[in-house]
Each structure stands twice: as structure tokens, then as C-alpha cells.
Write a protein that holds these residues in place. Structure first.
Motif, PDB file in Angstrom:
ATOM      1  N   ILE A  20       0.844  -1.209   0.000  1.00 48.72           N
ATOM      2  CA  ILE A  20       0.000   0.000   0.000  1.00 48.72           C
ATOM      3  C   ILE A  20       0.878   1.258   0.000  1.00 48.72           C
ATOM      4  N   HIS A  21       1.862   1.304   0.890  1.00 53.07           N
ATOM      5  CA  HIS A  21       2.693   2.517   0.982  1.00 53.07           C
ATOM      6  C   HIS A  21       3.594   2.683  -0.247  1.00 53.07           C
ATOM      7  N   THR A  22       4.005   1.581  -0.831  1.00 59.61           N
ATOM      8  CA  THR A  22       4.810   1.677  -2.055  1.00 59.61           C
ATOM      9  C   THR A  22       3.964   2.235  -3.199  1.00 59.61           C
ATOM     10  N   LEU A  23       2.700   1.819  -3.255  1.00 56.47           N
ATOM     11  CA  LEU A  23       1.794   2.383  -4.266  1.00 56.47           C
ATOM     12  C   LEU A  23       1.556   3.878  -3.998  1.00 56.47           C
ATOM     13  N   PHE A  24       1.371   4.254  -2.734  1.00 60.04           N
ATOM     14  CA  PHE A  24       1.193   5.674  -2.386  1.00 60.04           C
ATOM     15  C   PHE A  24       2.419   6.483  -2.821  1.00 60.04           C
ATOM     16  N   GLN A  27       2.600   6.977  -6.545  1.00 68.07           N
ATOM     17  CA  GLN A  27       1.552   7.894  -6.988  1.00 68.07           C
ATOM     18  C   GLN A  27       1.866   9.353  -6.654  1.00 68.07           C
ATOM     19  N   THR A  28       2.481   9.595  -5.483  1.00 65.77           N
ATOM     20  CA  THR A  28       2.720  10.971  -5.042  1.00 65.77           C
ATOM     21  C   THR A  28       4.139  11.447  -5.375  1.00 65.77           C
ATOM     22  N   GLY A  29       4.992  10.526  -5.873  1.00 62.72           N
ATOM     23  CA  GLY A  29       6.372  10.891  -6.187  1.00 62.72           C
ATOM     24  C   GLY A  29       7.235  11.071  -4.944  1.00 62.72           C
ATOM     25  N   GLU A  30       6.808  10.542  -3.805  1.00 63.27           N
ATOM     26  CA  GLU A  30       7.602  10.645  -2.574  1.00 63.27           C
ATOM     27  C   GLU A  30       8.719   9.598  -2.601  1.00 63.27           C
ATOM     28  N   ASP A  31       9.917  10.032  -2.171  1.00 60.56           N
ATOM     29  CA  ASP A  31      11.085   9.160  -2.237  1.00 60.56           C
ATOM     30  C   ASP A  31      11.218   8.369  -0.933  1.00 60.56           C
ATOM     31  N   LEU A  32      10.637   7.164  -0.920  1.00 57.60           N
ATOM     32  CA  LEU A  32      10.710   6.370   0.306  1.00 57.60           C
ATOM     33  C   LEU A  32      10.713   4.872   0.021  1.00 57.60           C
ATOM     34  N   LEU A  33      11.250   4.152   0.998  1.00 53.18           N
ATOM     35  CA  LEU A  33      11.204   2.681   0.958  1.00 53.18           C
ATOM     36  C   LEU A  33      10.460   2.208   2.196  1.00 53.18           C
ATOM     37  N   TYR A  34       9.626   1.194   2.028  1.00 51.65           N
ATOM     38  CA  TYR A  34       8.788   0.725   3.133  1.00 51.65           C
ATOM     39  C   TYR A  34       8.856  -0.799   3.163  1.00 51.65           C
ATOM     40  N   ARG A  35       9.192  -1.352   4.315  1.00 48.00           N
ATOM     41  CA  ARG A  35       9.280  -2.820   4.376  1.00 48.00           C
ATOM     42  C   ARG A  35       8.622  -3.362   5.643  1.00 48.00           C
ATOM     43  N   ALA A  36       8.499  -4.687   5.689  1.00 50.44           N
ATOM     44  CA  ALA A  36       7.909  -5.356   6.855  1.00 50.44           C
ATOM     45  C   ALA A  36       9.028  -5.901   7.733  1.00 50.44           C
ATOM     46  N   GLY A 244     -13.214  -4.802   5.800  1.00 44.89           N
ATOM     47  CA  GLY A 244     -12.255  -3.832   6.311  1.00 44.89           C
ATOM     48  C   GLY A 244     -11.101  -3.467   5.389  1.00 44.89           C
ATOM     49  N   LEU A 245     -11.162  -3.882   4.136  1.00 44.70           N
ATOM     50  CA  LEU A 245     -10.060  -3.535   3.232  1.00 44.70           C
ATOM     51  C   LEU A 245      -9.940  -2.018   3.048  1.00 44.70           C
ATOM     52  N   GLY A 246     -11.080  -1.351   2.955  1.00 40.43           N
ATOM     53  CA  GLY A 246     -11.073   0.105   2.803  1.00 40.43           C
ATOM     54  C   GLY A 246     -10.498   0.798   4.035  1.00 40.43           C
ATOM     55  N   MET A 247     -10.818   0.267   5.207  1.00 41.62           N
ATOM     56  CA  MET A 247     -10.270   0.808   6.454  1.00 41.62           C
ATOM     57  C   MET A 247      -8.749   0.667   6.468  1.00 41.62           C
ATOM     58  N   LEU A 248      -8.275  -0.492   6.000  1.00 41.03           N
ATOM     59  CA  LEU A 248      -6.832  -0.746   5.956  1.00 41.03           C
ATOM     60  C   LEU A 248      -6.127   0.293   5.080  1.00 41.03           C
ATOM     61  N   VAL A 249      -6.677   0.559   3.916  1.00 44.12           N
ATOM     62  CA  VAL A 249      -6.040   1.504   2.990  1.00 44.12           C
ATOM     63  C   VAL A 249      -6.158   2.932   3.540  1.00 44.12           C
ATOM     64  N   GLU A 250      -7.293   3.264   4.135  1.00 42.07           N
ATOM     65  CA  GLU A 250      -7.484   4.627   4.667  1.00 42.07           C
ATOM     66  C   GLU A 250      -6.608   4.897   5.894  1.00 42.07           C
ATOM     67  N   GLN A 251      -6.427   3.890   6.779  1.00 39.96           N
ATOM     68  CA  GLN A 251      -5.544   4.136   7.930  1.00 39.96           C
ATOM     69  C   GLN A 251      -4.119   4.346   7.438  1.00 39.96           C
ATOM     70  N   ALA A 252      -3.766   3.652   6.351  1.00 38.08           N
ATOM     71  CA  ALA A 252      -2.424   3.821   5.774  1.00 38.08           C
ATOM     72  C   ALA A 252      -2.275   5.225   5.184  1.00 38.08           C
ATOM     73  N   GLY A 261       3.112  14.708   4.769  1.00 37.54           N
ATOM     74  CA  GLY A 261       2.396  15.958   4.508  1.00 37.54           C
ATOM     75  C   GLY A 261       1.646  15.942   3.191  1.00 37.54           C
ATOM     76  N   VAL A 262       1.478  14.786   2.597  1.00 39.02           N
ATOM     77  CA  VAL A 262       0.767  14.649   1.316  1.00 39.02           C
ATOM     78  C   VAL A 262      -0.306  13.589   1.488  1.00 39.02           C
ATOM     79  N   ARG A 263      -1.507  13.876   0.991  1.00 35.98           N
ATOM     80  CA  ARG A 263      -2.566  12.870   1.105  1.00 35.98           C
ATOM     81  C   ARG A 263      -2.656  12.073  -0.199  1.00 35.98           C
ATOM     82  N   PRO A 264      -2.400  10.757  -0.133  1.00 33.97           N
ATOM     83  CA  PRO A 264      -2.499   9.961  -1.368  1.00 33.97           C
ATOM     84  C   PRO A 264      -3.954   9.703  -1.752  1.00 33.97           C
ATOM     85  N   ASP A 265      -4.151   9.354  -3.019  1.00 32.83           N
ATOM     86  CA  ASP A 265      -5.487   9.001  -3.504  1.00 32.83           C
ATOM     87  C   ASP A 265      -5.682   7.508  -3.222  1.00 32.83           C
TER      88      ASP A 265
END
Ligand code: ATR
Length: 279
Positions: A20-24, A27-36, A244-252, A261-265
Motif C-alpha cells: 500500500i505505501h509503495t503504491l502511495f 503515486q505521489t512521487g515521494e522518495d521512500l522505501l517501506y518494508r515489513a 475492512g479492506l477500505g479501512m486498511l487503505v485509509e488508515q495507511a 504531509g501529502v494525502r495519497p489518492d
């Protein structure tokens, strides 16, 4: 420089947060890496400190069973985190201290009201369960000004105690599953399942009269097909069942905004996850 983020839990391999965060980020052009990160059950604080000091981690999501520990560890907390007593989001501030937030409740409410178009204002709402997951959603739920919230739980005393803790924010009461009836005796407008019963494939022992033809049922869990609760709700004539899939994406998205500081779609990300589930 690429900023580093992670979700910490035990177990963690099932987590959709990295995707989810990698897709965000894409989409927003933010330079980040996210792992588990799989954290040993007795090693949460050590792991957080190691991730910050050795790897320069700038933010973390926290999932089961560390949400209360993350709350304790943080030096600062948002008001909704204070109320929730547990947090799913940590932000490393510039002085190295941690700000904790709980974005679960906001994510749930945004999914219900914005994505699903279900207003909660003036509604009779039944919440099933009285554990950490439910505590985390009560403040954002009561902010929507429902007519009444009834918390029903297997252990009645926990439902009553939770209702008492939030009574300053609205009309809220606690009871057992068998006593769950809306104040005016009709069906509930909205029923939210926040028990972990679905995980075991079990159903809270409710009477089907809580559901009427207009009732919207929301299971905070999600899975491949209908959850056990949503199947039961549909069989008993609920107008709509939502998982709860929508809740999962929205909490992310809420956590992403706190960090970046950017809200993803969220819509394309939800479509992607729902598409994968069907494949
Ligand atoms: P979480 O963090 O998911 O909220 P929790 O704090 O352990 O986890 O709370 C689990 C909730 O699910 C509780 O409300 C629990 O009921 P009790 O308070 O009576 O234990 C509820 N729960 C778990 N299994 C259940 C089942 N089989 N039927 C009904 N409720 C169940």
C-alpha cells in the motif's frame, strides 16, 4: 535521500502495508522505501531503537501485538492516540523522539462516510467487541454524532467499562450480545464488527433482529471472500455488507499524510487490492 519506513508486527508476512505505501509513494512521487519487519515478541523497544539509530528509520506502522507497547514507548501522542491507548503509527521527530498516532479509527470512519457514502450522524450504531481494536475507533465514531452507540461484548463488564470511558463524548452504552437492541426497539442503522471472532471463523451470538432492511454492516476484518460476519449479515437481510479492506487503505493514507504531509489518492490502491483478491 530516500526515507525509510517499516511496519512492525508478529506475525507480519501477511501485511499489505508495504504494498500500500509503495503504491502511495509511486503515486505521489515521494522518495521512500517501506518494508515489513518481524519483531520478536519480547523485543519491540529494542527493535525500534535499532531501526532508528542504525538504519535511520523515519516512521513506523505498528500492528498486533505491539500497539500498546508503541503507545508506551512514544514521548508524544496525538489526542486520539491518548484516547485509544494504543497506536499504529510512529513518527520519528527531528530531535529523535517519537510521536505516536492512531489512524485506525479515522481510517474506518473515512471509509464508511466518504468511500461508502454512509452518514453516521443521528444513526443508531451497534459496535461488536470491546478490545483494543474497538477502543481505537470510538473517539472518531462519536465525533460523527451518532444518535447512540451500543457496545456489545462477550465479556459484558468490558463493554460497560469502555462505554464509561467514552461517555463524555456522546451517548454510549455497553451490554452483552443478547441484550443488544437499539434504544427505540427497531433495528440498528449501522453495525460494526470489531471482535476478533472472525479470525477463528466464529460469530458473535447476536439475535438477527438487530438487522433490518436498511442496516449497513461493516466488518473491520477482511479476507478473500465474505467474512463469516458479513455472510451472516447478508443472510439476515442487511442492506449492505462491507469489509475492512477500505479501512486498511485509509488508515495507511492517514499515516502517510502524517509522515509526508501529502494525502495519497486511496481509490486506485483499493481497486488494485480488490482486483488481486479476485485473481
Ligand atoms: P483486538 O486488539 O483485536 O481488539 P482484543 O483486545 O484481544 O483484540 O479483543 C478481542 C475482542 O474480540 C474482544 O472483544 C473479545 O471478547 P472478550 O472481551 O469477551 O474476550 C472478542 N472476541 C474474541 N473471540 C470471540 C468470539 N469467539 N466470540 C465473540 N467475541 C470474541
Amino acid at each position: 535521500m530516500t526515507d525509510l519506513y517499516a511496519v512492525l508486527g508478529h506475525p507480519i508476512s501477511h501485511s499489505k502495508s508495504p504494498q500500500i505505501h509503495t503504491l502511495f509513494a509511486g503515486q505521489t512521487g515521494e522518495d521512500l522505501l517501506y518494508r515489513a519487519v518481524l519483531v520478536p515478541l519480547d523485543g519491540f523497544a529494542d527493535e525500534v531503537s535499532k531501526l532508528i539509530r542504525q538504519q535511520g528509520m523515519t516512521g513506523m506502522n505498528v500492528t498486533v501485538p505491539f500497539k500498546e507497547e508503541a503507545f508506551q514507548l512514544a514521548q508524544q501522542r496525538t489526542p486520539r492516540a491518548e484516547r485509544a491507548g494504543a497506536v499504529n503509527t510512529l513518527k520519528v521527530l527531528s530531535n529523535g523522539t517519537l510521536l505516536a498516532d492512531n489512524t485506525d479509527g479515522a481510517g474506518l470512519i473515512r471509509d464508511i462516510t466518504v468511500n461508502q457514502g454512509v452518514s453516521l450522524k443521528g444513526k443508531q450504531v451497534l459496535v461488536l467487541g470491546a478490545g483494543g481494536a474497538v477502543r481505537g475507533i470510538l473517539q472518531p465514531l462519536l465525533e460523527q454524532q451518532p444518535a447512540a452507540v451500543v457496545i456489545a461484548n462477550r465479556t459484558v463488564s468490558k463493554a460497560e467499562a469502555l462505554a464509561a470511558d467514552f461517555a463524555d463524548l456522546g451517548r454510549i452504552s455497553g451490554c452483552g450480545f443478547a441484550e443488544a437492541t437499539p434504544p427505540d426497539g427497531s433495528a440498528f442503522d449501522v453495525i460494526i464488527n470489531g471482535t476478533s471472532a472472525s479470525l477463528a471463523g466464529e460469530l458473535p451470538p447476536l439475535t438477527s433482529s438487530v438487522i433490518g432492511p436498511e442496516t449497513v454492516c461493516y466488518d473491520m476484518m477482511y479476507g478473500k471472500g465474505l467474512t463469516v460476519f458479513n455472510r451472516w449479515a447478508r443472510e439476515h437481510g442487511a442492506a449492505r455488507v462491507i469489509d475492512g479492506l477500505g479501512m486498511l487503505v485509509e488508515q495507511a493514507a492517514e499515516a502517510f499524510e502524517l509522515w509526508r504531509g501529502v494525502r495519497p489518492d486511496t481509490a486506485p490502491v483499493m481497486a488494485e487490492l480488490r482486483g488481486e483478491r479476485r485473481r
